[in-house]
Design an enzyme around this catalytic site. Sequence first.
Site, PDB file in Angstrom:
ATOM      1  N   GLU A  88     -20.971  14.873 -41.217  1.00 27.15           N
ATOM      2  CA  GLU A  88     -20.251  13.627 -41.477  1.00 27.15           C
ATOM      3  C   GLU A  88     -19.886  12.894 -40.178  1.00 27.15           C
ATOM      4  O   GLU A  88     -18.795  12.364 -40.029  1.00 27.15           O
ATOM      5  CB  GLU A  88     -18.993  13.900 -42.307  1.00 27.15           C
ATOM      6  CG  GLU A  88     -19.292  14.440 -43.695  1.00 27.15           C
ATOM      7  CD  GLU A  88     -18.056  14.582 -44.551  1.00 27.15           C
ATOM      8  OE1 GLU A  88     -18.113  14.222 -45.744  1.00 27.15           O
ATOM      9  OE2 GLU A  88     -17.035  15.071 -44.041  1.00 27.15           O
TER      10      GLU A  88
ATOM     11  N   LYS B   9     -18.034  26.563 -48.290  1.00 26.59           N
ATOM     12  CA  LYS B   9     -17.383  26.022 -49.485  1.00 26.59           C
ATOM     13  C   LYS B   9     -17.839  26.775 -50.727  1.00 26.59           C
ATOM     14  O   LYS B   9     -18.925  27.345 -50.774  1.00 26.59           O
ATOM     15  CB  LYS B   9     -17.687  24.531 -49.633  1.00 26.59           C
ATOM     16  CG  LYS B   9     -17.010  23.666 -48.581  1.00 26.59           C
ATOM     17  CD  LYS B   9     -17.191  22.180 -48.863  1.00 26.59           C
ATOM     18  CE  LYS B   9     -16.466  21.330 -47.827  1.00 26.59           C
ATOM     19  NZ  LYS B   9     -16.527  19.879 -48.128  1.00 26.59           N
TER      20      LYS B   9
ATOM     21  N   ASP C 209     -19.566  19.609 -52.743  1.00 28.85           N
ATOM     22  CA  ASP C 209     -18.283  19.271 -52.137  1.00 28.85           C
ATOM     23  C   ASP C 209     -17.142  19.344 -53.130  1.00 28.85           C
ATOM     24  O   ASP C 209     -16.648  18.311 -53.588  1.00 28.85           O
ATOM     25  CB  ASP C 209     -18.352  17.864 -51.522  1.00 28.85           C
ATOM     26  CG  ASP C 209     -17.135  17.536 -50.671  1.00 28.85           C
ATOM     27  OD1 ASP C 209     -16.469  18.466 -50.203  1.00 28.85           O
ATOM     28  OD2 ASP C 209     -16.864  16.341 -50.473  1.00 28.85           O
TER      29      ASP C 209
ATOM     30  N   GLU D   2     -14.168  28.863 -48.653  1.00 25.41           N
ATOM     31  CA  GLU D   2     -13.332  27.677 -48.517  1.00 25.41           C
ATOM     32  C   GLU D   2     -13.179  27.023 -49.887  1.00 25.41           C
ATOM     33  O   GLU D   2     -14.146  26.522 -50.453  1.00 25.41           O
ATOM     34  CB  GLU D   2     -13.941  26.677 -47.529  1.00 25.41           C
ATOM     35  CG  GLU D   2     -13.085  25.427 -47.332  1.00 25.41           C
ATOM     36  CD  GLU D   2     -13.656  24.451 -46.309  1.00 25.41           C
ATOM     37  OE1 GLU D   2     -13.241  23.275 -46.335  1.00 25.41           O
ATOM     38  OE2 GLU D   2     -14.520  24.856 -45.505  1.00 25.41           O
TER      39      GLU D   2
ATOM     40  N   GLU E 276      -9.008  16.540 -54.660  1.00 27.36           N
ATOM     41  CA  GLU E 276      -9.758  15.340 -54.290  1.00 27.36           C
ATOM     42  C   GLU E 276     -10.602  14.823 -55.443  1.00 27.36           C
ATOM     43  O   GLU E 276     -10.762  13.611 -55.609  1.00 27.36           O
ATOM     44  CB  GLU E 276     -10.641  15.680 -53.086  1.00 27.36           C
ATOM     45  CG  GLU E 276     -11.519  14.556 -52.597  1.00 27.36           C
ATOM     46  CD  GLU E 276     -12.350  14.968 -51.398  1.00 27.36           C
ATOM     47  OE1 GLU E 276     -13.176  14.154 -50.951  1.00 27.36           O
ATOM     48  OE2 GLU E 276     -12.193  16.113 -50.904  1.00 27.36           O
TER      49      GLU E 276
END
Length: 714
Positions: free
Chosen positions: A304, A373, A378, A400, A406
Amino acid sequence: MIARLFCYLIAVAMISVAPAASAEDGYDLWLRYAPANDARAGEITRHATAIATTGHNATLTAATQELQRGLLGMTHTTPALTRAVAQGALWLATPATDATLPVALDGLGDEGYAIRSTQADGKAVTLIAANSDVGLLHGAFHWLRLAQSGAPLDRLDIRSAPKIKLRLLNHWDNLDGMVERGYAGQSIWDWWRLPDYKGPRYTDYARANASIGINGTVLNNVNAKATSLTAPYIAKAAALADVFRPYGIKVYLSVKWTAPMELDGLKTADPLDPQVAAWWKAKADEIYRAIPDFGGFLVKANSEGQPGPQDYDRTHADGANMLAAAVKPHGGIVMWRAFVYAHDNPDDRAKQAYDDFKSLDGTFADNVIVQVKNGAIDFQPREPFHPLFGAMPKTPLMMEFQITKEYLGQSTHLTYLGPLFEETLDADTYARGKGSTVAEVIDGTLDGHKLTGIAGVANIGVDRDWSGSIFNQADWYAFGRLAWNPDLSAEGIAREWAAMTFTPDPKLVKPVVAMMMGSREAAVDYMTPLGLAHVMGTGHHYGPAPWISDLARPEWNPVYYHKADATGIGFDRTKSGSNAIAQYAPPVAKMLADPKTTPEKELLWFHHLPWDYRLKSGETLWDGLVHHYDRGVAYVADMQKTWENLRPLVDPERFAQTEAFLKIQHREAKWWRDASIAYFQSIAKRPLPTGSDAPAHDLDWYKAQDFPYAPGNP
């Protein structure tokens, strides 16, 4: 008569000026220590007539003060601290303070504990024993959990030790106070006033984390600023470390890869450049002088837009190992994130982390752990487990999770994440045969790793309730409990939390737990049913936007993920598509290759299927999709009814907040449902199944919704 009247008037006056009972605002979390009824208070008091301990240090003081605080709240009495064991006392002891203990402590390590109803000097006592004072602190919190939740306090024989070594919160907190993907207000770190002012909230933060076994905190955002490594900010981090240390919590820092260039003018950040390595070694030495027990670094690199070693044609292992060498003399570790979401994506974003890291297995230093993750995209409402779990046997992998929601309704949706965490941890990778669960990968038992870890992206902010809502606190609680022991059940954890947060009365606990346990699945239904993913609004990630298709990079667009067209819907990750299923162990890949054997909850994640494809229910994919949306909305309506029935059992303040938030959730669940159906129906060209209502507005109305100031959006 006059004297009696005078006394009466004085009493009335005293009542009139007495402070009103403080409102329940959620600040006390699950450590409310609410008054018990007379029978229960008597039972608790009988098992805690005094607190006996012969040691004295900051951690033991924290343990004894917590016990006194809890007992005062539950029984209105404060037990005395004694050095001698008394009848009915809570006896806190380690081998260092009491050489002969009637309990074995082998296998409990530095943080575990034993709790046993036993005899000492002919007196009945409850022994809390451990190899360290931090273990005693954890044991004290366990006993208080039993006392608060109505559990029996006699005939105790408990042994508990963490199965995972590093149990961390990752704060995505920026130096300006904004929390990325945070929905509970600004950061609790008051960088401006630190290091001089260390407010009581920091201690309460440490208490809450210690109560659920969290032993580390990364203070700053993974999208880090180099300023975090300057001397003034190291001093600020050291001040927080001083507060947290008695509670067994270490501090860590996220680092920016180009910090040597930004702070000291180096010409490069190449990890193989000796000057760069020397800079990081000197910086690590500087940090450890200020924070002797500093935990280490967390790194987001080449993702990112963040810089990293790949900018210099080096590998992630090259970068991680250079940092690892800098902190190793001090006992520090490096957590290197595998979230490599870069511009050079292959045909499938879900494949990139595996493609970047699988070939590096066995090349990382022994104080490096790769942080992965739970899923390959995501933190979506549902993702299959990440294919890296089980695929790197020579490398410790760290889970994670995202505690902040979110993609799951942010602060106002009641979507208990315990089942999401449990679902991932229980997933079978088949990496070493059947039964090779994700939990066994991260706790080290599958491949014999000693360095183990799990991280949760924190949902904490300055809101009085810490997490943006009362029920969001349960996600923080569940993360900590599962980090300590991944074998616990999400349902059992929910029962603990509800009993401590509200009341142990089964008339409340049973319906609240039932409501919580289905809430995440309901969100999946009204947001991303049957394996859909990444269909939310751009940037702020608030609300539905499956129609977005005009962003600069393909994988930024929701249409990239659902690929809905006239023929059907879903992302083909079989051999005929991206072949992402090949990243899983052969038994898993074989199961996922066929839509008939793919779990329906993940169907459209792995397959592009016709709208008329028949689900196991016999209905068409289109009808089933709509019915899932309907079911999700209906579940939220049922939660509203359940909560209304609990009004007499909940304080007015917390009842009102939850009531209002459920109303928001129901409205937004319908919004998700209607907007998604409006869009997909425009492509599928099929009628709604009988009994399903048409969307409240046309598609253009949903597309026109705009949210320029959504919270948590950097």
